[in-house]
Design an enzyme around this catalytic site. Structure first.
Site, short mmCIF file in Angstrom:
data_model
loop_
_atom_site.label_atom_id
_atom_site.label_comp_id
_atom_site.label_asym_id
_atom_site.label_seq_id
_atom_site.Cartn_x
_atom_site.Cartn_y
_atom_site.Cartn_z
N ASP A 51 21.86 -52.12 -3.75
CA ASP A 51 22.52 -50.73 -4.14
C ASP A 51 23.23 -50.06 -3.19
O ASP A 51 24.27 -49.21 -3.33
CB ASP A 51 21.24 -49.84 -4.73
N ASN A 124 24.45 -41.48 -8.00
CA ASN A 124 22.85 -41.01 -7.84
C ASN A 124 22.59 -39.76 -8.44
O ASN A 124 22.01 -39.48 -9.16
CB ASN A 124 22.08 -41.84 -7.01
P1 NAP Z 1 19.27 -46.33 0.97
O1 NAP Z 1 18.29 -47.07 2.29
O2 NAP Z 1 20.71 -46.91 0.74
O3 NAP Z 1 18.32 -46.63 -0.51
C1 NAP Z 1 16.95 -46.21 -0.43
C2 NAP Z 1 16.28 -47.24 -1.67
O4 NAP Z 1 16.99 -46.83 -2.73
C3 NAP Z 1 17.06 -48.54 -1.48
O5 NAP Z 1 15.71 -49.52 -1.73
C4 NAP Z 1 18.03 -48.95 -2.38
O6 NAP Z 1 18.18 -50.13 -3.19
C5 NAP Z 1 17.54 -47.94 -3.74
N1 NAP Z 1 18.30 -47.45 -4.71
C6 NAP Z 1 19.77 -46.81 -4.30
N2 NAP Z 1 20.08 -46.49 -5.47
C7 NAP Z 1 19.08 -46.64 -6.48
C8 NAP Z 1 18.96 -46.49 -7.99
N3 NAP Z 1 20.10 -46.12 -8.84
N4 NAP Z 1 18.14 -46.82 -8.55
C9 NAP Z 1 16.96 -47.55 -8.13
N5 NAP Z 1 16.98 -47.75 -6.54
C10 NAP Z 1 18.04 -47.29 -6.06
O7 NAP Z 1 19.21 -44.97 1.26
P2 NAP Z 1 20.29 -43.78 1.54
O8 NAP Z 1 21.44 -44.24 2.10
O9 NAP Z 1 19.59 -42.58 2.15
O10 NAP Z 1 20.57 -43.22 0.15
C11 NAP Z 1 21.11 -44.19 -0.71
C12 NAP Z 1 20.12 -43.53 -2.05
O11 NAP Z 1 18.80 -43.78 -1.75
C13 NAP Z 1 20.42 -42.27 -2.58
O12 NAP Z 1 21.39 -42.10 -3.56
C14 NAP Z 1 18.95 -41.80 -3.04
O13 NAP Z 1 19.03 -41.88 -4.27
C15 NAP Z 1 17.97 -43.06 -2.57
N6 NAP Z 1 16.95 -42.53 -1.62
C16 NAP Z 1 15.76 -42.34 -2.09
C17 NAP Z 1 14.82 -41.79 -1.25
C18 NAP Z 1 13.32 -41.70 -1.78
O14 NAP Z 1 13.14 -42.48 -2.76
N7 NAP Z 1 12.28 -41.04 -1.26
C19 NAP Z 1 15.26 -40.88 -0.27
C20 NAP Z 1 16.20 -40.89 0.26
C21 NAP Z 1 17.26 -41.37 -0.57
P3 NAP Z 1 18.71 -51.35 -2.19
O15 NAP Z 1 17.36 -51.73 -1.29
O16 NAP Z 1 19.04 -52.66 -3.12
O17 NAP Z 1 19.67 -50.81 -1.34
#
Ligand code: NAP
Length: 269
Positions: A51, A124
């Site tokens: 993702d 997102n």
């Molecule tokens: P990242 O490491 O690229 O992503 C964090 C996790 O979120 C990865 O496992 C990714 O899947 C998953 N993910 C991304 N979009 C998703 C969706 N629409 N539905 C379900 N899972 C999804 O993190 P980043 O670069 O900081 O930010 C990218 C996204 O990660 C942000 O838009 C945010 O939504 C999410 N994030 C989550 C948290 C949390 O849950 N505490 C914290 C920060 C950011 P893949 O393993 O396939 O890449």
């Protein structure tokens, strides 16, 4: 029928590079020109990774109108439609037009900092936090009516597509992308006699704008705006407006795609 080009975009992990090489050979054998950049006549972008790679491609090309399809070599792969073992099925079904396009809503933010306006878009979510782990204080209005003074770590405004990401970790609801709403979810809201705001997520219809004005000390301090993981700090922030985005992201889905089956496979099994 003349075939337009397919752009292959991948991350650098070995499984993605290997999948990309195999797909390139198979597409060329099937008569599809393979593009190594996004061109005017690119008809599809294939993103090989997770993702995170899909979000990176969408941001790098500034939310283009062309449809995307993901092949999952990442960790979760919620957006991704295919596995690397399904390349032949993909080419066959695509050639037979056996697919539909899922249109995903986006979220827009407009930040006014000293009269300078900056705009960002998220697929997102958009998160609003401090840049230094201090609590922030935000006056919030919905559709022009004052609703609450939020105090805590911050807020996120998630699209249905993003409802399964950061929003879900914060206790927000999973929203079927066919329901066109934005979800305002608090990050560690304080609820005491000093501070009071909603502790649950709230859902906003697409026509209503969320207005935010930093309160007191927060108005002088930098705020961090995070759109799908990409950050920008602004200081001072005079006002913020968040609304349903103008752009849509198109994902190619094959006939057996079902949102809730996907949710179950990624979150419950
Ligand atoms: P990242 O490491 O690229 O992503 C964090 C996790 O979120 C990865 O496992 C990714 O899947 C998953 N993910 C991304 N979009 C998703 C969706 N629409 N539905 C379900 N899972 C999804 O993190 P980043 O670069 O900081 O930010 C990218 C996204 O990660 C942000 O838009 C945010 O939504 C999410 N994030 C989550 C948290 C949390 O849950 N505490 C914290 C920060 C950011 P893949 O393993 O396939 O890449």
């Amino acid at each position: 029928m003349k075939k337009n080009g397919i752009f292959l975009y991948s991350n650098k992990i070995a499984a993605s590079v290997e999948t990309r090489t195999r797909l390139e050979e198979k597409l060329e054998k099937s008569g599809y020109p393979v593009h190594n950049s996004l061109q005017e006549d690119t008809e599809l972008v294939v993103v090989i990774g997770g993702d995170g790679t899909l979000l990176e491609a969408i941001h790098q090309f500034d939310f283009p109108d062309v449809p995307f399809i993901g092949i999952n070599t990442g960790h979760l792969g919620f957006f991704q439609e295919l596995m690397p073992s399904q390349l032949d099925d993909f080419i066959f079904n695509y050639g037979q037009n056996r697919f539909s396009i899922q249109e995903l809503s986006t979220v827009d933010i407009r930040v006014d900092s000293n009269g300078v306006i900056s705009n960002h878009t998220g697929l997102n979510e958009i998160a609003i936090k401090s840049n230094d782990n201090h609590s922030i204080h935000l006056n919030m209005s919905i559709g022009g009516s004052f609703i609450q003074r939020f105090s805590g770590d911050g807020v996120i405004i998630a699209t249905p597509a993003g409802s399964t990401a950061y929003n879900y970790s914060l206790g927000g609801s999973i929203v079927d992308p066919r329901v066109n709403v934005l979800q305002l979810t608090p990050i560690a809201p304080m609820n005491t006699i000093a501070y009071r705001s909603f502790t649950s997520s709230i859902l906003l219809p697409p026509e209503l704008e969320l207005g935010i004005i930093p309160d007191g000390r927060s108005s002088e301090k930098p705020l961090r705006i995070i759109f799908d993981g990409y950050c920008k700090n602004y200081s001072p922030v005079d006002s913020i407006k968040v609304s349903m985005g103008d752009k849509k992201v198109k994902l190619l889905r094959f006939d057996n795609y079902d949102f809730w089956t996907k949710v179950k496979s990624k979150f419950l099994l």
